[in-house]
Structures are given as structure tokens and as C-alpha cells.
Design an enzyme around this catalytic site. Structure first.
Site, PDB file in Angstrom:
ATOM      1  N   CYS A 123       0.758  -1.124  -0.104  1.00 39.22           N
ATOM      2  CA  CYS A 123       0.032  -0.028  -0.013  1.00 39.22           C
ATOM      3  C   CYS A 123       0.988   1.151  -0.027  1.00 39.22           C
ATOM      4  CB  CYS A 123      -1.013  -0.098   1.153  1.00 39.22           C
ATOM      5  SG  CYS A 123      -2.005   1.123   1.313  1.00 39.22           S
ATOM      6  N   ASP A 184      -7.333  -2.398  -9.610  1.00 39.87           N
ATOM      7  CA  ASP A 184      -7.058  -1.359  -8.427  1.00 39.87           C
ATOM      8  C   ASP A 184      -6.929  -0.177  -9.235  1.00 39.87           C
ATOM      9  OD1 ASP A 184      -5.612   0.034  -6.165  1.00 39.87           O
ATOM     10  OD2 ASP A 184      -3.852  -1.248  -6.430  1.00 39.87           O
ATOM     11  N   HIS A 216      -6.929  -3.228  -4.956  1.00 35.94           N
ATOM     12  CA  HIS A 216      -5.703  -2.744  -3.938  1.00 35.94           C
ATOM     13  C   HIS A 216      -6.058  -3.717  -2.568  1.00 35.94           C
ATOM     14  CE1 HIS A 216      -2.900   0.290  -2.436  1.00 35.94           C
ATOM     15  NE2 HIS A 216      -3.685   0.399  -1.582  1.00 35.94           N
TER      16      HIS A 216
END
Length: 248
Positions: A123, A184, A216
Site C-alpha cells: 500500500c 486497482d 488494492h
């Protein structure tokens, strides 16, 4: 794989020679092995991150995760520490690089270290892993769906203080593995392609893998975004990538 390990909270010297909390896991077979600095995801220095640290030790690597929010909220629970860090726009890049540099030095100081170190981030940590790999000398780096390597965060983003790092591509010090989801948007497939184009232009060694039906945080077992098939394939890529780069 090792079947014995030790895992515990330790202290390390971070940016500015600050005393920083970190989580260390190490196999106990006594063999010289490579190390991995784990950079936490945006939710922080939490249980799922510590599970990842132990996973690397179970596969025979030293692993260390510095608590990047330690200065903001020493001793706070992960949710509160992450909220405070987000309110301040995220971790400053120079401090992040200094903390990872300290983590690398800590790993290399351990008796079972073979001196080689990689970094992996998830992330926001994915962008930070790329930033570190362009700022420090590493043996390998892994970017797991790092947002804002190419794009600029919107003004209302919790990472409003972050700037794109793609302009540093020419300084990449090591081979890079990137794991991304086709669904994503942070980063989007177009951003992944732009990063690949920049790395290719500089003749850098990298391999990117994008997984269908994954968005994600598809590696995060504690989140609804978790996608088992993509996660299994992603971890297989990670082990295959690290093996030659962290061997003696």
C-alpha cells in the site's frame, strides 16, 4: 523452510539516531541468511504486518519492521497511531528513508546475517519501498500495489504531503519486483505502465505482475479486498524473486 524462529519487539536506531520500536523475526537454524525490511501498510504497525514479518522468518529470512508511527504515538494502538499519522499527511519521506536505513543496519548487525538486505512494502509502503530502493543501496526491492509512485495525491487525500517518486527511477539501486491488481485504481494499470516505461528507459532490472480480479490490498488477509488466488500467486513470485538476490 525453518521450523524454529524467534519473534519479538526490539529497539533500533532510526532517522536522526532516534530510538524506534520495531518487530524482528529470525530463524534459529544458525545459518547466514539475507534480511528483509518490511514496510507497513497505511493501517500501520498492526497484527497483520507482524504476521508478514514472521512469514519471512518461516521461509528462512531475517525480517524487521520498524514502527513508522512510533514518534507520533508511542505505545498507542495501531488504529490510533495510524489516524494521527494520516492527519499529519503521512510519514515524511526523509524520515522514512532514515528509518529503513537504520533497519537495514540493524539486520546486518545480527550474527546470522549474510549482509544482504531487501525491502518490501504494501500500500503506502509500496511507494516507500520504491523510494528507498532509489535512495539506498539494496539487494532487492518489492513494491506491492504502491500508490502515488506516478500520480500526485489529490488535495483531500490522507497522503496529501506525498509526492510522486517516478522521477527517481534512474537512481534505482537494485532489481525491483512489482505486484499489482488489474482492478486497482491506486495505482491504476496506466500508472503501472508509466512506471514500467520509466524504468525501461533507464535500463533498470524489474519485473511487474498484475493479477486479474484483484484490486488494492489483495494480499491483506484481514481486509475485504483479500483475493486468495492472487495472493498465493503473489507470494510465489516473492519467494522466487528473493531467492537469488538474498543468497550468498
Amino acid at each position: 523452510m525453518s521450523d524454529a524462529m524467534r519473534a519479538a519487539t526490539v529497539r533500533m536506531r532510526g532517522a536522526g539516531d532516534d530510538d524506534v520500536e520495531a518487530y524482528l523475526a529470525e530463524p534459529l537454524d544458525g545459518l547466514p541468511v539475507g534480511g528483509v525490511v518490511v514496510i507497513q501498510h497505511m493501517p500501520g504497525y498492526d497484527e497483520s504486518t507482524m504476521e508478514i514479518v514472521r512469514r519471512f522468518a518461516a521461509h528462512g529470512y531475517l525480517a524487521l519492521c520498524p514502527n513508522l508511527y512510533w514518534r507520533e504515538a508511542p505505545g498507542a494502538n495501531p488504529e490510533d497511531a495510524a489516524a494521527l499519522a494520516r492527519a499529519r499527511g503521512g510519514v515524511p519521506d526523509d524520515r522514512l528513508v532514515g528509518d529503513v536505513d537504520g533497519a537495514m543496519r540493524h539486520l546486518r548487525s545480527l550474527p546470522s546475517s549474510n549482509g544482504k538486505v531487501a525491502v518490501i512494502g504494501f500500500c503506502s509502503g509500496g511507494r516507500q519501498a520504491f523510494l528507498v530502493a532509489c535512495s539506498l543501496d539494496l539487494d532487492a526491492a518489492i513494491d506491492c500495489y504502491g500508490a502515488y509512485v506516478v500520480a500526485t495525491p489529490p488535495e483531500d487525500s490522507v497522503l496529501r504531503g506525498v509526492r510522486p517518486a517516478v522521477d527517481l527511477a534512474g537512481k534505482l539501486s537494485c532489481p525491483l519486483l512489482g505486484l499489482f491488481g488489474d482492478d486497482d485504481r491506486m495505482p491504476s494499470p496506466a500508472e503501472v505502465a508509466a512506471l514500467a516505461e520509466a524504468l525501461t528507459a533507464y535500463g533498470k532490472t524489474f519485473e511487474f505482475h498484475s493479477f486479474p480480479d484483484a484490486g488494492h490490498a489483495f494480499l491483506a488477509t484481514s481486509r475485504d479486498a483479500y483475493r486468495p488466488a492472487a495472493a498465493r500467486a503473489g507470494w510465489e513470485r516473492i519467494w522466487a524473486f528473493l531467492r537469488p538476490h538474498l543468497a550468498i
